[in-house]
Design a protein around this motif. Structure first.
Motif, PDB file in Angstrom:
ATOM      1  N   ARG A  17     -83.047 -25.623 -22.967  1.00  0.00           N
ATOM      2  CA  ARG A  17     -83.419 -24.211 -23.110  1.00  0.00           C
ATOM      3  C   ARG A  17     -82.379 -23.438 -23.901  1.00  0.00           C
ATOM      4  O   ARG A  17     -82.712 -22.583 -24.715  1.00  0.00           O
ATOM      5  CB  ARG A  17     -83.603 -23.566 -21.740  1.00  0.00           C
ATOM      6  CG  ARG A  17     -84.885 -23.958 -21.067  1.00  0.00           C
ATOM      7  CD  ARG A  17     -85.057 -23.170 -19.775  1.00  0.00           C
ATOM      8  NE  ARG A  17     -86.188 -23.664 -19.031  1.00  0.00           N
ATOM      9  CZ  ARG A  17     -86.204 -23.878 -17.734  1.00  0.00           C
ATOM     10  NH1 ARG A  17     -85.137 -23.615 -16.997  1.00  0.00           N
ATOM     11  NH2 ARG A  17     -87.275 -24.331 -17.134  1.00  0.00           N
ATOM     12  N   SER A  18     -81.094 -23.714 -23.658  1.00  0.00           N
ATOM     13  CA  SER A  18     -80.027 -22.997 -24.360  1.00  0.00           C
ATOM     14  C   SER A  18     -80.061 -23.285 -25.861  1.00  0.00           C
ATOM     15  O   SER A  18     -79.560 -22.493 -26.658  1.00  0.00           O
ATOM     16  CB  SER A  18     -78.654 -23.344 -23.780  1.00  0.00           C
ATOM     17  OG  SER A  18     -78.234 -24.630 -24.195  1.00  0.00           O
ATOM     18  N   LEU A  19     -80.665 -24.409 -26.236  1.00  0.00           N
ATOM     19  CA  LEU A  19     -80.798 -24.783 -27.640  1.00  0.00           C
ATOM     20  C   LEU A  19     -82.139 -24.337 -28.226  1.00  0.00           C
ATOM     21  O   LEU A  19     -82.468 -24.672 -29.360  1.00  0.00           O
ATOM     22  CB  LEU A  19     -80.639 -26.303 -27.787  1.00  0.00           C
ATOM     23  CG  LEU A  19     -79.286 -26.866 -27.372  1.00  0.00           C
ATOM     24  CD1 LEU A  19     -79.340 -28.391 -27.315  1.00  0.00           C
ATOM     25  CD2 LEU A  19     -78.208 -26.394 -28.323  1.00  0.00           C
ATOM     26  N   GLY A  20     -82.931 -23.618 -27.418  1.00  0.00           N
ATOM     27  CA  GLY A  20     -84.235 -23.139 -27.874  1.00  0.00           C
ATOM     28  C   GLY A  20     -85.349 -24.148 -27.735  1.00  0.00           C
ATOM     29  O   GLY A  20     -86.415 -23.988 -28.324  1.00  0.00           O
ATOM     30  N   GLY A  21     -85.132 -25.185 -26.927  1.00  0.00           N
ATOM     31  CA  GLY A  21     -86.142 -26.221 -26.766  1.00  0.00           C
ATOM     32  C   GLY A  21     -86.463 -26.482 -25.310  1.00  0.00           C
ATOM     33  O   GLY A  21     -86.309 -25.606 -24.460  1.00  0.00           O
ATOM     34  N   TYR A 125     -77.513 -40.277 -17.694  1.00  0.00           N
ATOM     35  CA  TYR A 125     -77.484 -38.845 -17.998  1.00  0.00           C
ATOM     36  C   TYR A 125     -78.083 -38.524 -19.363  1.00  0.00           C
ATOM     37  O   TYR A 125     -77.974 -37.403 -19.820  1.00  0.00           O
ATOM     38  CB  TYR A 125     -76.035 -38.339 -17.987  1.00  0.00           C
ATOM     39  CG  TYR A 125     -75.384 -38.357 -16.626  1.00  0.00           C
ATOM     40  CD1 TYR A 125     -75.811 -37.502 -15.617  1.00  0.00           C
ATOM     41  CD2 TYR A 125     -74.344 -39.234 -16.360  1.00  0.00           C
ATOM     42  CE1 TYR A 125     -75.208 -37.522 -14.370  1.00  0.00           C
ATOM     43  CE2 TYR A 125     -73.734 -39.249 -15.113  1.00  0.00           C
ATOM     44  CZ  TYR A 125     -74.173 -38.393 -14.127  1.00  0.00           C
ATOM     45  OH  TYR A 125     -73.577 -38.406 -12.894  1.00  0.00           O
ATOM     46  N   THR A 126     -78.666 -39.478 -20.028  1.00  0.00           N
ATOM     47  CA  THR A 126     -79.208 -39.262 -21.370  1.00  0.00           C
ATOM     48  C   THR A 126     -80.610 -38.665 -21.264  1.00  0.00           C
ATOM     49  O   THR A 126     -81.417 -39.108 -20.461  1.00  0.00           O
ATOM     50  CB  THR A 126     -79.253 -40.599 -22.145  1.00  0.00           C
ATOM     51  OG1 THR A 126     -77.947 -41.171 -22.140  1.00  0.00           O
ATOM     52  CG2 THR A 126     -79.718 -40.403 -23.559  1.00  0.00           C
ATOM     53  N   TYR A 127     -80.880 -37.666 -22.103  1.00  0.00           N
ATOM     54  CA  TYR A 127     -82.181 -37.002 -22.055  1.00  0.00           C
ATOM     55  C   TYR A 127     -82.580 -36.551 -23.455  1.00  0.00           C
ATOM     56  O   TYR A 127     -81.752 -36.455 -24.355  1.00  0.00           O
ATOM     57  CB  TYR A 127     -82.168 -35.812 -21.089  1.00  0.00           C
ATOM     58  CG  TYR A 127     -81.088 -34.801 -21.376  1.00  0.00           C
ATOM     59  CD1 TYR A 127     -81.363 -33.650 -22.099  1.00  0.00           C
ATOM     60  CD2 TYR A 127     -79.780 -34.995 -20.922  1.00  0.00           C
ATOM     61  CE1 TYR A 127     -80.367 -32.733 -22.382  1.00  0.00           C
ATOM     62  CE2 TYR A 127     -78.788 -34.086 -21.193  1.00  0.00           C
ATOM     63  CZ  TYR A 127     -79.092 -32.950 -21.928  1.00  0.00           C
ATOM     64  OH  TYR A 127     -78.103 -32.044 -22.198  1.00  0.00           O
ATOM     65  N   ILE A 128     -83.872 -36.274 -23.617  1.00  0.00           N
ATOM     66  CA  ILE A 128     -84.425 -35.917 -24.907  1.00  0.00           C
ATOM     67  C   ILE A 128     -84.938 -34.481 -24.864  1.00  0.00           C
ATOM     68  O   ILE A 128     -85.766 -34.133 -24.028  1.00  0.00           O
ATOM     69  CB  ILE A 128     -85.604 -36.848 -25.276  1.00  0.00           C
ATOM     70  CG1 ILE A 128     -85.157 -38.310 -25.258  1.00  0.00           C
ATOM     71  CG2 ILE A 128     -86.195 -36.461 -26.620  1.00  0.00           C
ATOM     72  CD1 ILE A 128     -86.298 -39.299 -25.342  1.00  0.00           C
ATOM     73  N   CYS A 129     -84.438 -33.656 -25.772  1.00  0.00           N
ATOM     74  CA  CYS A 129     -84.958 -32.295 -25.960  1.00  0.00           C
ATOM     75  C   CYS A 129     -85.885 -32.307 -27.176  1.00  0.00           C
ATOM     76  O   CYS A 129     -85.733 -33.131 -28.073  1.00  0.00           O
ATOM     77  CB  CYS A 129     -83.829 -31.312 -26.249  1.00  0.00           C
ATOM     78  SG  CYS A 129     -82.633 -31.087 -24.933  1.00  0.00           S
ATOM     79  N   GLU A 130     -86.829 -31.373 -27.180  1.00  0.00           N
ATOM     80  CA  GLU A 130     -87.647 -31.186 -28.371  1.00  0.00           C
ATOM     81  C   GLU A 130     -87.910 -29.704 -28.579  1.00  0.00           C
ATOM     82  O   GLU A 130     -87.690 -28.896 -27.680  1.00  0.00           O
ATOM     83  CB  GLU A 130     -88.948 -31.984 -28.300  1.00  0.00           C
ATOM     84  CG  GLU A 130     -89.999 -31.437 -27.369  1.00  0.00           C
ATOM     85  CD  GLU A 130     -91.312 -32.218 -27.448  1.00  0.00           C
ATOM     86  OE1 GLU A 130     -91.552 -32.947 -28.427  1.00  0.00           O
ATOM     87  OE2 GLU A 130     -92.111 -32.079 -26.530  1.00  0.00           O
ATOM     88  N   TRP A 131     -88.377 -29.388 -29.774  1.00  0.00           N
ATOM     89  CA  TRP A 131     -88.638 -28.006 -30.164  1.00  0.00           C
ATOM     90  C   TRP A 131     -90.022 -27.917 -30.783  1.00  0.00           C
ATOM     91  O   TRP A 131     -90.481 -28.871 -31.403  1.00  0.00           O
ATOM     92  CB  TRP A 131     -87.604 -27.541 -31.190  1.00  0.00           C
ATOM     93  CG  TRP A 131     -86.230 -27.489 -30.645  1.00  0.00           C
ATOM     94  CD1 TRP A 131     -85.575 -26.370 -30.203  1.00  0.00           C
ATOM     95  CD2 TRP A 131     -85.315 -28.572 -30.445  1.00  0.00           C
ATOM     96  NE1 TRP A 131     -84.333 -26.702 -29.744  1.00  0.00           N
ATOM     97  CE2 TRP A 131     -84.133 -28.051 -29.885  1.00  0.00           C
ATOM     98  CE3 TRP A 131     -85.376 -29.943 -30.673  1.00  0.00           C
ATOM     99  CZ2 TRP A 131     -83.030 -28.822 -29.562  1.00  0.00           C
ATOM    100  CZ3 TRP A 131     -84.282 -30.724 -30.353  1.00  0.00           C
ATOM    101  CH2 TRP A 131     -83.133 -30.172 -29.809  1.00  0.00           C
TER     102      TRP A 131
END
Length: 133
Positions: A17-21, A125-131
């Motif tokens: 969320r902090s990265l806009g995704g 702890y690895t996770y994937i963000c998307e936008w």
């Protein structure tokens, strides 16, 4: 793909969320295959995305209310179909190289796990963000 020491599922959500995704939503087999290959190319064995088990009714859904009819659960090294909620605490979906061909596993964010060969490997702890867009 991020592996920067977020200590909880909520921290990973907040980071996206902090990265806009947001934590990724996988909509079809092409997207699943692309994300799996990207994860492997970046040197990761597993990565969580936005699918979460509801502990009340044991159903799975995306945390942001997004919907996708695509599911791609794998079979573990013992021949057991995932999701299996091993230990009663596997509430998060992940892409995992040990599931073969990009199939999914249910796991606990941040917990130490064992490879099919029985060797302990890193905390997850690895996770994937998307936008969008």
């Amino acid at each position: 793909i991020y592996d920067d020491g977020e200590n909880s599922w909520e921290d990973a959500m907040d980071k996206c969320r902090s990265l806009g995704g947001y934590l990724a939503v996988i909509n079809d087999s092409d997207e699943n295959e692309w994300l799996f290959q990207y994860m492997v190319d970046q040197g990761h064995d597993e990565a969580f995305f936005g699918l979460l088990r509801d502990e009340q009714d044991d159903s799975w859904g995306y945390i942001y209310g997004d919907s996708s009819s695509f599911l791609d659960w794998g079979t573990n090294s013992k021949g057991i179909l995932e999701p299996n909620n091993s230990g009663g605490k596997e509430n998060h979906a992940e892409l995992d190289v040990h599931m073969h061909d990009g199939h999914w596993n249910d796991a606990s964010f941040g917990k130490k796990v064992y490879t099919p060969e029985g060797e302990k490997y890193k905390d997850r702890y690895t996770y994937i963000c998307e936008w969008d867009g």
